[in-house]
Motif scaffolding. Sequence first.
Motif, PDB file in Angstrom:
ATOM      1  N   SER A 180       0.844  -1.191   0.000  1.00  0.00           N
ATOM      2  CA  SER A 180       0.000   0.000   0.000  1.00  0.00           C
ATOM      3  C   SER A 180       0.882   1.244   0.000  1.00  0.00           C
ATOM      4  CB  SER A 180      -0.936   0.004   1.206  1.00  0.00           C
ATOM      5  OG  SER A 180      -0.203  -0.047   2.420  1.00  0.00           O
ATOM      6  N   SER A 181       0.367   2.317  -0.581  1.00  0.00           N
ATOM      7  CA  SER A 181       1.190   3.525  -0.689  1.00  0.00           C
ATOM      8  C   SER A 181       0.325   4.781  -0.645  1.00  0.00           C
ATOM      9  CB  SER A 181       2.007   3.501  -1.980  1.00  0.00           C
ATOM     10  OG  SER A 181       1.162   3.637  -3.111  1.00  0.00           O
ATOM     11  N   LEU A 182       0.970   5.871  -0.299  1.00  0.00           N
ATOM     12  CA  LEU A 182       0.382   7.203  -0.448  1.00  0.00           C
ATOM     13  C   LEU A 182       1.437   8.112  -1.054  1.00  0.00           C
ATOM     14  CD1 LEU A 182       1.720   9.042   1.979  1.00  0.00           C
ATOM     15  CD2 LEU A 182      -0.132   8.108   3.353  1.00  0.00           C
ATOM     16  N   TRP A 183       1.001   9.311  -1.484  1.00  0.00           N
ATOM     17  CA  TRP A 183       1.890  10.240  -2.153  1.00  0.00           C
ATOM     18  C   TRP A 183       1.967  11.543  -1.376  1.00  0.00           C
ATOM     19  CZ3 TRP A 183       4.758   9.646  -6.741  1.00  0.00           C
ATOM     20  CH2 TRP A 183       4.622   8.381  -7.342  1.00  0.00           C
ATOM     21  N   ILE A 184       3.173  12.097  -1.320  1.00  0.00           N
ATOM     22  CA  ILE A 184       3.412  13.398  -0.718  1.00  0.00           C
ATOM     23  C   ILE A 184       3.822  14.345  -1.831  1.00  0.00           C
ATOM     24  CG2 ILE A 184       4.585  14.676   1.104  1.00  0.00           C
ATOM     25  CD1 ILE A 184       3.110  12.166   2.084  1.00  0.00           C
ATOM     26  N   ALA A 185       2.998  15.339  -2.105  1.00  0.00           N
ATOM     27  CA  ALA A 185       3.313  16.340  -3.120  1.00  0.00           C
ATOM     28  C   ALA A 185       3.722  17.630  -2.422  1.00  0.00           C
ATOM     29  CB  ALA A 185       2.112  16.589  -4.027  1.00  0.00           C
ATOM     30  N   GLY A 186       4.599  18.385  -3.072  1.00  0.00           N
ATOM     31  CA  GLY A 186       5.045  19.646  -2.487  1.00  0.00           C
ATOM     32  C   GLY A 186       5.232  20.704  -3.552  1.00  0.00           C
ATOM     33  N   ILE A 187       4.812  21.933  -3.259  1.00  0.00           N
ATOM     34  CA  ILE A 187       4.958  23.018  -4.225  1.00  0.00           C
ATOM     35  C   ILE A 187       5.835  24.127  -3.659  1.00  0.00           C
ATOM     36  CG2 ILE A 187       2.825  22.584  -5.485  1.00  0.00           C
ATOM     37  CD1 ILE A 187       1.508  24.830  -3.869  1.00  0.00           C
ATOM     38  N   ASP A 188       6.382  24.919  -4.575  1.00  0.00           N
ATOM     39  CA  ASP A 188       7.231  26.045  -4.224  1.00  0.00           C
ATOM     40  C   ASP A 188       6.409  27.121  -3.512  1.00  0.00           C
ATOM     41  OD1 ASP A 188       9.529  27.554  -4.073  1.00  0.00           O
ATOM     42  OD2 ASP A 188       9.733  27.897  -6.231  1.00  0.00           O
ATOM     43  N   ASP A 189       7.111  28.038  -2.855  1.00  0.00           N
ATOM     44  CA  ASP A 189       6.444  29.127  -2.150  1.00  0.00           C
ATOM     45  C   ASP A 189       5.706  30.044  -3.115  1.00  0.00           C
ATOM     46  OD1 ASP A 189       5.994  31.042   0.099  1.00  0.00           O
ATOM     47  OD2 ASP A 189       7.261  32.282  -1.195  1.00  0.00           O
ATOM     48  N   ALA A 190       4.571  30.563  -2.658  1.00  0.00           N
ATOM     49  CA  ALA A 190       3.730  31.395  -3.525  1.00  0.00           C
ATOM     50  C   ALA A 190       4.210  32.836  -3.627  1.00  0.00           C
ATOM     51  CB  ALA A 190       2.288  31.381  -3.008  1.00  0.00           C
ATOM     52  N   MET A 191       4.918  33.342  -2.620  1.00  0.00           N
ATOM     53  CA  MET A 191       5.345  34.734  -2.647  1.00  0.00           C
ATOM     54  C   MET A 191       6.618  34.940  -3.464  1.00  0.00           C
ATOM     55  SD  MET A 191       4.640  36.256   1.202  1.00  0.00           S
ATOM     56  CE  MET A 191       5.337  37.848   0.770  1.00  0.00           C
ATOM     57  N   LEU A 192       7.634  34.134  -3.205  1.00  0.00           N
ATOM     58  CA  LEU A 192       8.943  34.349  -3.834  1.00  0.00           C
ATOM     59  C   LEU A 192       9.378  33.197  -4.730  1.00  0.00           C
ATOM     60  CD1 LEU A 192      10.931  35.971  -0.861  1.00  0.00           C
ATOM     61  CD2 LEU A 192       9.659  37.092  -2.700  1.00  0.00           C
TER      62      LEU A 192
ATOM     63  N   LEU B  18       1.304  23.407  -9.268  1.00  0.00           N
ATOM     64  CA  LEU B  18       0.561  22.249  -8.770  1.00  0.00           C
ATOM     65  C   LEU B  18       0.440  21.158  -9.828  1.00  0.00           C
ATOM     66  CD1 LEU B  18      -2.309  23.559  -6.485  1.00  0.00           C
ATOM     67  CD2 LEU B  18      -0.937  21.513  -6.097  1.00  0.00           C
ATOM     68  N   ALA B  19       0.255  21.552 -11.066  1.00  0.00           N
ATOM     69  CA  ALA B  19       0.136  20.555 -12.133  1.00  0.00           C
ATOM     70  C   ALA B  19       1.403  19.713 -12.233  1.00  0.00           C
ATOM     71  CB  ALA B  19      -0.160  21.242 -13.463  1.00  0.00           C
ATOM     72  N   ALA B  20       2.565  20.362 -12.127  1.00  0.00           N
ATOM     73  CA  ALA B  20       3.827  19.628 -12.172  1.00  0.00           C
ATOM     74  C   ALA B  20       3.984  18.730 -10.951  1.00  0.00           C
ATOM     75  CB  ALA B  20       4.997  20.604 -12.267  1.00  0.00           C
ATOM     76  N   ALA B  21       3.574  19.247  -9.792  1.00  0.00           N
ATOM     77  CA  ALA B  21       3.690  18.466  -8.563  1.00  0.00           C
ATOM     78  C   ALA B  21       2.849  17.197  -8.609  1.00  0.00           C
ATOM     79  CB  ALA B  21       3.287  19.315  -7.368  1.00  0.00           C
ATOM     80  N   MET B  22       1.707  17.268  -9.304  1.00  0.00           N
ATOM     81  CA  MET B  22       0.791  16.130  -9.348  1.00  0.00           C
ATOM     82  C   MET B  22       0.985  15.251 -10.580  1.00  0.00           C
ATOM     83  SD  MET B  22      -1.042  16.208  -6.610  1.00  0.00           S
ATOM     84  CE  MET B  22      -2.400  15.126  -7.063  1.00  0.00           C
ATOM     85  N   ALA B  23       1.920  15.615 -11.440  1.00  0.00           N
ATOM     86  CA  ALA B  23       2.038  14.955 -12.745  1.00  0.00           C
ATOM     87  C   ALA B  23       2.275  13.452 -12.653  1.00  0.00           C
ATOM     88  CB  ALA B  23       3.152  15.615 -13.556  1.00  0.00           C
ATOM     89  N   LYS B  24       3.068  13.028 -11.694  1.00  0.00           N
ATOM     90  CA  LYS B  24       3.388  11.597 -11.630  1.00  0.00           C
ATOM     91  C   LYS B  24       2.597  10.838 -10.564  1.00  0.00           C
ATOM     92  CE  LYS B  24       7.515  12.113  -8.686  1.00  0.00           C
ATOM     93  NZ  LYS B  24       8.978  11.861  -8.610  1.00  0.00           N
TER      94      LYS B  24
ATOM     95  N   ALA C 169      -4.852  26.503  -1.346  1.00  0.00           N
ATOM     96  CA  ALA C 169      -5.813  25.407  -1.211  1.00  0.00           C
ATOM     97  C   ALA C 169      -6.960  25.519  -2.198  1.00  0.00           C
ATOM     98  CB  ALA C 169      -6.349  25.356   0.218  1.00  0.00           C
ATOM     99  N   ASP C 170      -7.333  26.730  -2.581  1.00  0.00           N
ATOM    100  CA  ASP C 170      -8.418  26.884  -3.554  1.00  0.00           C
ATOM    101  C   ASP C 170      -8.042  26.244  -4.883  1.00  0.00           C
ATOM    102  OD1 ASP C 170     -10.151  28.213  -1.836  1.00  0.00           O
ATOM    103  OD2 ASP C 170      -9.328  30.180  -2.334  1.00  0.00           O
ATOM    104  N   GLU C 171      -6.790  26.368  -5.264  1.00  0.00           N
ATOM    105  CA  GLU C 171      -6.314  25.711  -6.480  1.00  0.00           C
ATOM    106  C   GLU C 171      -6.134  24.213  -6.252  1.00  0.00           C
ATOM    107  OE1 GLU C 171      -2.503  25.791  -9.584  1.00  0.00           O
ATOM    108  OE2 GLU C 171      -2.652  27.298  -7.996  1.00  0.00           O
TER     109      GLU C 171
END
Length: 287
Positions: free
Chosen positions: A167-179, A184-190, A207-209
């Motif tokens: 069994s598995s789960l995925w941890i996605a992470g995105i860059d900071d929004a300010m700087l 998100l699309a790239a983070a979720m691609a795989k 979170a809205d996105e």
Amino acid sequence: MTEKVTRRTFIKRTLGSLLAIAGTGTGGYYYAREIEPRMLDITRHNIKSADLPAGFNGIKIVQFSDTHIGFQYTMDQLEKLISKINQLQPDLIFFTGDLLDDARHFQEENKMITMLNQLNAPLGKFAVYGNHDHGGYGTDVYKQIIEKSGFTLLLNTAANVELLDGSSLWIAGIDDAMLGKPDLAAAMAKVPKNSFTILLSHAPDKADEAARHPIQLQLSGHSHGGQIQIPFYGPWVTPPFAEKYVEGFYEIGDDKPLMLYVNRGLGTTRLPFRFLSQPELALFTLQ
């Protein structure tokens, strides 16, 4: 509203909060500067989801965020924090950004790496960038510290956590929004379809996105819970990208809503005060 106006408004509110604290009198000023910032609220939460693979039932996650070491939060406090995290015996550890307040004035990288390496999590340690991690030419400094400390730095990508039973789960992470440049699309691609996915985003308002993607849980920081809470009013200061979602749990979306948790963080920035917004270490148990 442009980013320039937003920043100006943020600074104006910050100055206003200083006056608000001063207005509480000497006792309130001392409490907000010397006492509450050194408190630690260990919050405990159950995350229930029918999408969670059975093998992850009971798995424990610790999230810590926004230490801002070098402004008010000290290396001694970090050392004590690491001990408390290990006492909680987490399976996973997430850091959601803003490790240093200003990388230009920090000279203890090797000591910090040694300390952060002491954090134990058998299923892995993961981190994302915050705005202060990019600020002050700190992008590479943060990357070096985090990766040499045994963390996986998620920059618009995702990592798979797999158990012995498959069994598995995925941890996605995105860059900071300010700087940074969050994607998100790239983070979720795989990430495979129908996977249980946790998103790490320093900025909670992303979170809205995120709710438009198949993500069950988002963990964020950045807000400091407002850092200063005014009774009957709420958070006095909220930074850009933490103006809508400030503290605690939110559900976003209608069909299978995204669950967002906004951590109050540990340190302070801009002003060395916390008032009715205690530093937080969060423990989540998956069910």
